[in-house]
Design a protein around this motif. Structure first.
Motif, mmCIF file in Angstrom:
data_model
loop_
_atom_site.group_PDB
_atom_site.id
_atom_site.type_symbol
_atom_site.label_atom_id
_atom_site.label_comp_id
_atom_site.label_asym_id
_atom_site.label_seq_id
_atom_site.Cartn_x
_atom_site.Cartn_y
_atom_site.Cartn_z
ATOM 1 N N SER A 1 0.824 -1.214 0.000
ATOM 2 C CA SER A 1 0.000 0.000 0.000
ATOM 3 C C SER A 1 0.854 1.259 0.000
ATOM 4 O O SER A 1 0.510 2.248 -0.647
ATOM 5 N N ARG A 2 1.978 1.213 0.705
ATOM 6 C CA ARG A 2 2.885 2.368 0.689
ATOM 7 C C ARG A 2 3.481 2.563 -0.702
ATOM 8 O O ARG A 2 3.700 3.695 -1.135
ATOM 9 N N LYS A 3 3.723 1.470 -1.408
ATOM 10 C CA LYS A 3 4.205 1.581 -2.784
ATOM 11 C C LYS A 3 3.151 2.288 -3.631
ATOM 12 O O LYS A 3 3.471 3.169 -4.428
ATOM 13 N N ARG A 4 1.872 1.910 -3.458
ATOM 14 C CA ARG A 4 0.783 2.549 -4.196
ATOM 15 C C ARG A 4 0.719 4.050 -3.880
ATOM 16 O O ARG A 4 0.594 4.872 -4.765
ATOM 17 N N VAL A 5 0.826 4.385 -2.611
ATOM 18 C CA VAL A 5 0.801 5.797 -2.211
ATOM 19 C C VAL A 5 1.958 6.557 -2.869
ATOM 20 O O VAL A 5 1.765 7.634 -3.435
ATOM 21 N N GLY A 6 3.147 5.992 -2.805
ATOM 22 C CA GLY A 6 4.315 6.653 -3.380
ATOM 23 C C GLY A 6 4.190 6.867 -4.877
ATOM 24 O O GLY A 6 4.496 7.946 -5.390
ATOM 25 N N LEU A 7 3.723 5.835 -5.597
ATOM 26 C CA LEU A 7 3.538 5.970 -7.043
ATOM 27 C C LEU A 7 2.492 7.029 -7.371
ATOM 28 O O LEU A 7 2.667 7.832 -8.290
ATOM 29 N N ALA A 8 1.396 7.023 -6.627
ATOM 30 C CA ALA A 8 0.329 7.997 -6.884
ATOM 31 C C ALA A 8 0.818 9.419 -6.622
ATOM 32 O O ALA A 8 0.591 10.330 -7.434
ATOM 33 N N LYS A 9 1.499 9.629 -5.506
ATOM 34 C CA LYS A 9 1.989 10.970 -5.184
ATOM 35 C C LYS A 9 3.046 11.435 -6.186
ATOM 36 O O LYS A 9 3.076 12.604 -6.554
ATOM 37 N N THR A 10 3.875 10.516 -6.652
ATOM 38 C CA THR A 10 4.858 10.870 -7.673
ATOM 39 C C THR A 10 4.154 11.227 -8.974
ATOM 40 O O THR A 10 4.497 12.213 -9.628
ATOM 41 N N GLY A 11 3.151 10.447 -9.349
ATOM 42 C CA GLY A 11 2.377 10.747 -10.556
ATOM 43 C C GLY A 11 1.691 12.094 -10.490
ATOM 44 O O GLY A 11 1.597 12.815 -11.485
ATOM 45 N N LEU A 12 1.219 12.453 -9.316
ATOM 46 C CA LEU A 12 0.554 13.741 -9.127
ATOM 47 C C LEU A 12 1.539 14.919 -9.080
ATOM 48 O O LEU A 12 1.131 16.070 -9.099
ATOM 49 N N ALA B 1 5.040 18.392 -21.088
ATOM 50 C CA ALA B 1 4.845 17.098 -21.754
ATOM 51 C C ALA B 1 5.506 15.968 -20.967
ATOM 52 O O ALA B 1 4.949 14.869 -20.849
ATOM 53 N N GLN B 2 6.659 16.222 -20.404
ATOM 54 C CA GLN B 2 7.367 15.214 -19.611
ATOM 55 C C GLN B 2 6.590 14.897 -18.338
ATOM 56 O O GLN B 2 6.504 13.736 -17.917
ATOM 57 N N ARG B 3 6.001 15.914 -17.726
ATOM 58 C CA ARG B 3 5.232 15.720 -16.492
ATOM 59 C C ARG B 3 3.985 14.882 -16.760
ATOM 60 O O ARG B 3 3.667 13.965 -15.995
ATOM 61 N N ILE B 4 3.301 15.174 -17.838
ATOM 62 C CA ILE B 4 2.082 14.430 -18.179
ATOM 63 C C ILE B 4 2.438 12.991 -18.523
ATOM 64 O O ILE B 4 1.761 12.050 -18.091
ATOM 65 N N SER B 5 3.503 12.811 -19.266
ATOM 66 C CA SER B 5 3.955 11.463 -19.616
ATOM 67 C C SER B 5 4.316 10.659 -18.367
ATOM 68 O O SER B 5 3.954 9.481 -18.249
ATOM 69 N N ALA B 6 4.987 11.269 -17.421
ATOM 70 C CA ALA B 6 5.369 10.587 -16.180
ATOM 71 C C ALA B 6 4.133 10.229 -15.356
ATOM 72 O O ALA B 6 4.063 9.150 -14.759
ATOM 73 N N ALA B 7 3.143 11.108 -15.336
ATOM 74 C CA ALA B 7 1.909 10.833 -14.601
ATOM 75 C C ALA B 7 1.162 9.654 -15.231
ATOM 76 O O ALA B 7 0.646 8.778 -14.530
ATOM 77 N N LYS B 8 1.124 9.609 -16.555
ATOM 78 C CA LYS B 8 0.471 8.497 -17.249
ATOM 79 C C LYS B 8 1.205 7.193 -16.985
ATOM 80 O O LYS B 8 0.578 6.141 -16.793
ATOM 81 N N ALA B 9 2.525 7.238 -16.972
ATOM 82 C CA ALA B 9 3.323 6.042 -16.684
ATOM 83 C C ALA B 9 3.058 5.554 -15.258
ATOM 84 O O ALA B 9 2.937 4.347 -15.020
ATOM 85 N N ALA B 10 2.947 6.475 -14.310
ATOM 86 C CA ALA B 10 2.647 6.103 -12.927
ATOM 87 C C ALA B 10 1.273 5.445 -12.844
ATOM 88 O O ALA B 10 1.098 4.426 -12.162
ATOM 89 N N LEU B 11 0.300 5.988 -13.569
ATOM 90 C CA LEU B 11 -1.045 5.413 -13.558
ATOM 91 C C LEU B 11 -1.037 4.010 -14.169
ATOM 92 O O LEU B 11 -1.685 3.093 -13.645
#
Length: 112
Positions: free
Chosen positions: A63-74, A87-97
């Motif tokens: 669950s902490r991994k999920r939290v970390g990925l979500a917060k990084t994506g955001l 564009a890099q930020r949006i791409s990174a958020a999509k990759a996190a999702l």
């Protein structure tokens, strides 16, 4: 001595709660992407609490991994979003999702 008023730019980047400064979500992210990432963030936070309550260390870790990925994506963790091209930020958020969505089958099995 008076406190310095934050600039509009600082207000856009940071949120202060109880004297602690937190990074805001990247405002360039499309709303549907933010909604999906925040859904994962909520599930992750719930999973951490449930895992702690039951003493399930594996669930807490997952669950902490999920939290970390979500917060990084955001954009709330990792490199400062305002220092990267949009564009890099949006791409990174999509990759996190994408990575978060791939966690779902494992999490469903673990919680049953």
């Amino acid at each position: 001595m008076t406190e310095e008023t934050p600039s509009a730019e600082e207000d856009r980047r940071w949120l202060v709660i109880k004297g602690r400064r937190w990074r805001r979500t990247d405002p360039a992210l499309p709303e549907e992407l933010v909604t999906a990432l925040k859904s994962h963030l909520g599930r992750g936070r719930s999973g951490v609490a449930a895992g702690k309550k039951t003493g399930d260390a594996e669930r807490v870790t997952a669950s902490r991994k999920r939290v970390g990925l979500a917060k990084t994506g955001l954009g709330e963790r990792g490199p400062y979003w305002w220092e990267l091209p949009e564009a890099q930020r949006i791409s990174a958020a999509k990759a996190a999702l994408t990575e978060l969505d791939a966690l779902d089958p494992e999490d469903e099995t673990a919680s049953q």
